[in-house]
Structure formats: C-alpha cells, structure tokens
Motif scaffolding. Structure first.
Motif, PDB file in Angstrom:
ATOM      1  N   TRP A  24       0.856  -1.184   0.000  1.00 14.11           N
ATOM      2  CA  TRP A  24       0.000   0.000   0.000  1.00 14.11           C
ATOM      3  C   TRP A  24       0.891   1.231   0.000  1.00 14.11           C
ATOM      4  O   TRP A  24       1.655   1.455   0.923  1.00 14.11           O
ATOM      5  CB  TRP A  24      -0.884   0.001   1.244  1.00 14.11           C
ATOM      6  N   LEU A  25       0.771   2.047  -1.048  1.00 14.20           N
ATOM      7  CA  LEU A  25       1.537   3.281  -1.158  1.00 14.20           C
ATOM      8  C   LEU A  25       0.617   4.444  -0.806  1.00 14.20           C
ATOM      9  O   LEU A  25      -0.321   4.743  -1.540  1.00 14.20           O
ATOM     10  CB  LEU A  25       2.082   3.462  -2.571  1.00 14.20           C
ATOM     11  N   THR A  26       0.854   5.061   0.340  1.00 11.73           N
ATOM     12  CA  THR A  26       0.048   6.176   0.797  1.00 11.73           C
ATOM     13  C   THR A  26       0.869   7.460   0.722  1.00 11.73           C
ATOM     14  O   THR A  26       2.087   7.437   0.892  1.00 11.73           O
ATOM     15  CB  THR A  26      -0.475   5.943   2.228  1.00 11.73           C
ATOM     16  N   ASP A  75     -13.296   6.299   4.077  1.00 14.50           N
ATOM     17  CA  ASP A  75     -13.085   5.043   4.807  1.00 14.50           C
ATOM     18  C   ASP A  75     -13.681   3.863   4.034  1.00 14.50           C
ATOM     19  O   ASP A  75     -13.066   2.805   3.928  1.00 14.50           O
ATOM     20  CB  ASP A  75     -13.705   5.111   6.205  1.00 14.50           C
ATOM     21  N   THR A  76     -14.879   4.045   3.505  1.00 11.81           N
ATOM     22  CA  THR A  76     -15.516   2.986   2.719  1.00 11.81           C
ATOM     23  C   THR A  76     -14.667   2.631   1.513  1.00 11.81           C
ATOM     24  O   THR A  76     -14.447   1.454   1.216  1.00 11.81           O
ATOM     25  CB  THR A  76     -16.933   3.421   2.273  1.00 11.81           C
ATOM     26  N   ASN A  77     -14.173   3.638   0.815  1.00  8.69           N
ATOM     27  CA  ASN A  77     -13.326   3.408  -0.356  1.00  8.69           C
ATOM     28  C   ASN A  77     -12.075   2.611   0.023  1.00  8.69           C
ATOM     29  O   ASN A  77     -11.725   1.625  -0.634  1.00  8.69           O
ATOM     30  CB  ASN A  77     -12.936   4.743  -1.000  1.00  8.69           C
ATOM     31  N   VAL A  78     -11.408   3.008   1.095  1.00 12.09           N
ATOM     32  CA  VAL A  78     -10.189   2.328   1.530  1.00 12.09           C
ATOM     33  C   VAL A  78     -10.488   0.872   1.890  1.00 12.09           C
ATOM     34  O   VAL A  78      -9.721  -0.036   1.534  1.00 12.09           O
ATOM     35  CB  VAL A  78      -9.527   3.083   2.710  1.00 12.09           C
ATOM     36  N   GLN A  79     -11.604   0.625   2.567  1.00  5.77           N
ATOM     37  CA  GLN A  79     -11.936  -0.752   2.941  1.00  5.77           C
ATOM     38  C   GLN A  79     -12.242  -1.601   1.711  1.00  5.77           C
ATOM     39  O   GLN A  79     -11.870  -2.781   1.649  1.00  5.77           O
ATOM     40  CB  GLN A  79     -13.100  -0.776   3.938  1.00  5.77           C
ATOM     41  N   ARG A  80     -12.899  -1.029   0.720  1.00  5.41           N
ATOM     42  CA  ARG A  80     -13.178  -1.759  -0.518  1.00  5.41           C
ATOM     43  C   ARG A  80     -11.869  -2.124  -1.229  1.00  5.41           C
ATOM     44  O   ARG A  80     -11.691  -3.261  -1.670  1.00  5.41           O
ATOM     45  CB  ARG A  80     -14.062  -0.931  -1.450  1.00  5.41           C
ATOM     46  N   LEU A  96      -0.299  -3.874  -5.773  1.00  7.75           N
ATOM     47  CA  LEU A  96       0.287  -2.564  -5.507  1.00  7.75           C
ATOM     48  C   LEU A  96      -0.851  -1.554  -5.460  1.00  7.75           C
ATOM     49  O   LEU A  96      -1.607  -1.418  -6.420  1.00  7.75           O
ATOM     50  CB  LEU A  96       1.287  -2.203  -6.596  1.00  7.75           C
ATOM     51  N   VAL A  97      -0.981  -0.861  -4.330  1.00  8.33           N
ATOM     52  CA  VAL A  97      -2.152  -0.023  -4.087  1.00  8.33           C
ATOM     53  C   VAL A  97      -1.729   1.435  -3.855  1.00  8.33           C
ATOM     54  O   VAL A  97      -1.467   1.825  -2.722  1.00  8.33           O
ATOM     55  CB  VAL A  97      -2.951  -0.554  -2.878  1.00  8.33           C
ATOM     56  N   PRO A  98      -1.654   2.234  -4.929  1.00  7.63           N
ATOM     57  CA  PRO A  98      -1.335   3.653  -4.760  1.00  7.63           C
ATOM     58  C   PRO A  98      -2.611   4.460  -4.479  1.00  7.63           C
ATOM     59  O   PRO A  98      -3.216   5.022  -5.386  1.00  7.63           O
ATOM     60  CB  PRO A  98      -0.704   4.021  -6.113  1.00  7.63           C
ATOM     61  N   VAL A  99      -3.002   4.477  -3.228  1.00 11.78           N
ATOM     62  CA  VAL A  99      -4.238   5.141  -2.804  1.00 11.78           C
ATOM     63  C   VAL A  99      -3.891   6.046  -1.627  1.00 11.78           C
ATOM     64  O   VAL A  99      -3.236   5.607  -0.678  1.00 11.78           O
ATOM     65  CB  VAL A  99      -5.309   4.099  -2.402  1.00 11.78           C
ATOM     66  N   ILE A 100      -4.355   7.288  -1.664  1.00 11.88           N
ATOM     67  CA  ILE A 100      -4.015   8.260  -0.614  1.00 11.88           C
ATOM     68  C   ILE A 100      -4.296   7.708   0.767  1.00 11.88           C
ATOM     69  O   ILE A 100      -3.428   7.728   1.629  1.00 11.88           O
ATOM     70  CB  ILE A 100      -4.779   9.585  -0.830  1.00 11.88           C
ATOM     71  N   ALA A 101      -5.505   7.226   1.017  1.00 12.55           N
ATOM     72  CA  ALA A 101      -5.903   6.689   2.330  1.00 12.55           C
ATOM     73  C   ALA A 101      -5.419   7.616   3.446  1.00 12.55           C
ATOM     74  O   ALA A 101      -4.504   7.286   4.192  1.00 12.55           O
ATOM     75  CB  ALA A 101      -5.369   5.274   2.513  1.00 12.55           C
ATOM     76  N   PRO A 102      -6.051   8.786   3.594  1.00 11.52           N
ATOM     77  CA  PRO A 102      -5.515   9.812   4.482  1.00 11.52           C
ATOM     78  C   PRO A 102      -5.595   9.518   5.976  1.00 11.52           C
ATOM     79  O   PRO A 102      -4.882  10.149   6.761  1.00 11.52           O
ATOM     80  CB  PRO A 102      -6.359  11.043   4.142  1.00 11.52           C
ATOM     81  N   TYR A 103      -6.408   8.548   6.385  1.00 17.49           N
ATOM     82  CA  TYR A 103      -6.614   8.321   7.817  1.00 17.49           C
ATOM     83  C   TYR A 103      -5.912   7.062   8.300  1.00 17.49           C
ATOM     84  O   TYR A 103      -6.088   5.971   7.736  1.00 17.49           O
ATOM     85  CB  TYR A 103      -8.109   8.249   8.131  1.00 17.49           C
ATOM     86  N   ALA A 104      -5.138   7.212   9.357  1.00 16.45           N
ATOM     87  CA  ALA A 104      -4.348   6.105   9.903  1.00 16.45           C
ATOM     88  C   ALA A 104      -5.228   4.940  10.336  1.00 16.45           C
ATOM     89  O   ALA A 104      -4.865   3.779  10.129  1.00 16.45           O
ATOM     90  CB  ALA A 104      -3.498   6.598  11.076  1.00 16.45           C
ATOM     91  N   ASP A 105      -6.393   5.216  10.930  1.00 18.14           N
ATOM     92  CA  ASP A 105      -7.238   4.116  11.402  1.00 18.14           C
ATOM     93  C   ASP A 105      -7.801   3.294  10.244  1.00 18.14           C
ATOM     94  O   ASP A 105      -7.968   2.080  10.367  1.00 18.14           O
ATOM     95  CB  ASP A 105      -8.338   4.600  12.344  1.00 18.14           C
ATOM     96  N   ARG A 107      -6.214   2.766   7.351  1.00 23.31           N
ATOM     97  CA  ARG A 107      -5.095   1.933   6.894  1.00 23.31           C
ATOM     98  C   ARG A 107      -4.837   0.793   7.882  1.00 23.31           C
ATOM     99  O   ARG A 107      -4.552  -0.333   7.482  1.00 23.31           O
ATOM    100  CB  ARG A 107      -3.840   2.787   6.696  1.00 23.31           C
ATOM    101  N   GLU A 108      -4.975   1.085   9.165  1.00 22.97           N
ATOM    102  CA  GLU A 108      -4.754   0.053  10.179  1.00 22.97           C
ATOM    103  C   GLU A 108      -5.809  -1.048  10.075  1.00 22.97           C
ATOM    104  O   GLU A 108      -5.506  -2.228  10.259  1.00 22.97           O
ATOM    105  CB  GLU A 108      -4.762   0.669  11.581  1.00 22.97           C
TER     106      GLU A 108
END
Length: 194
Positions: A24-26, A75-80, A96-105, A107-108
């Motif tokens: 995951w590339l954030t 959050d929904t997008n990141v979980q999908r 390989l996932v180049p997605v911003i995913a701005p929130y640490a929780d 990504r966790e």
C-alpha cells in the motif's frame, strides 16, 4: 455452506506457489504513488511475478463510483480497495495499491484484515512534501484549490495522517522513479516476497 466455501478457498490458497502481498503506497496527491507502483509492477512482471496495480482513480471510477470525499466515504473506499487487494494477494498476486488513504485508522483496519487472513501487507509512505506535490500537480488539483474551485484537498485543507512507522518511507523528490522502485523491490526481497 460457509465451511465448504472456506475449505475451497484454503485449497486455492495452498495451490498458489508464489506468495502474494499487498503493498500500500500512501501519500499526498501528486506524491508519485502511482508512478512508483507502475514502475515496480513492470519490474516484478519482468522477473516473472504476478503484479496488479489497484490505482486509486480507477477504483473510484469503477468500484467506488458514487462515493464522495467525506471521511465516511473515504473510509468505505479504503476498505473496498483493501478487500480487493487482500483477495488478490491471497492468490499469489503482488497487489500494488497507490491510494491516498488519508486516515491512519482506515489503513490500520486494512492491515488487520490482512493479518487475520495471514496475508503479507506492507505500508509505504511516499513522503513527498506538499510544496513539491503542488508543483507537480498532475491532475491540476492544487491549482483548483488555490483558485477556490476545489475544497477538501488532502494535505491542504483536508487532513492527511502520515504513517508513524511505515515499512518504508520513500522520498520521491530526492530520487528517481527507478531508484524508488528499486528501494521497494529491495524491501520485498528482504521480506521474502520477491
């Protein structure tokens, strides 16, 4: 029924000879996430690995169409994306996932899903300063934000929670795309994934 599906899935996973992983590339918009992911995917394929890039823009267009940019929608997008990545990785693909995913929780939660399934997960922070990203401005987002045509730009007027302890921190403004891809490939080799 559920037990039969689980057994079939386990049989499929055992028949995969190559170990998959999610990488995951954030990072901020225009940090170089997709460019590095595509360079690494090409390299991995050249070495005989199965690799797929789950580009954030393409995911938003096809898998997460209709979602906005509220925290809940992000959050929904990141979980999908995390679900699809874990599924691919469990079948021997380097996702390989180049997605911003701005929130640490968020990504966790994706990391924990991978851990629950015994699927390798690496978090890579593409740590390009916002000043460099705004000059690159690949999609014109920073210019639109500066002109007042856009709000909610991650890292400018919307939060971005940088990873505290990523598996790798890439400073793409200090190295070439090839050097960044090599650093990532070295991490995969170090972890027994390439």
């Amino acid at each position: 029924m559920r037990a039969a599906r689980l057994m079939k899935r386990q049989e499929n996973e055992m028949s995969v000879t190559e170990r998959g992983a999610t990488i995951w590339l954030t990072g901020l918009p225009s940090a170089g996430k997709t460019t590095v992911a595509r360079a690494l995917a090409e390299r991995l394929r050249g070495e005989g690995h199965r690799a797929e890039v789950l580009d954030g823009d393409e995911i938003r267009e096809f898998l997460s169409a209709g979602l906005g940019f509220t925290r809940a929608d992000r959050d929904t997008n990141v979980q999908r994306v995390g679900f699809v990545a874990q599924l691919l990785a469990s079948h021997g693909v380097k996702a390989l996932v180049p997605v911003i995913a701005p929130y640490a929780d968020s990504r966790e939660a994706v990391r924990k899903r991978h851990e629950q399934h015994g699927t390798p997960y690496l978090e890579v922070h593409v740590a390009t300063p916002v000043e460099v990203c705004s000059v690159r401005d690949v999609k014109g987002l920073y210019a639109k934000q500066a002109a007042g045509e856009l709000s909610g730009l991650t890292g400018v007027d919307d939060p971005y929670e940088a990873p505290e302890a990523p598996d790798l921190r890439l400073h793409t403004h200090d190295r070439t795309v090839a050097e960044s891809a090599e650093a990532l490939n070295a991490l995969l080799r170090e972890r027994g994934l390439a």
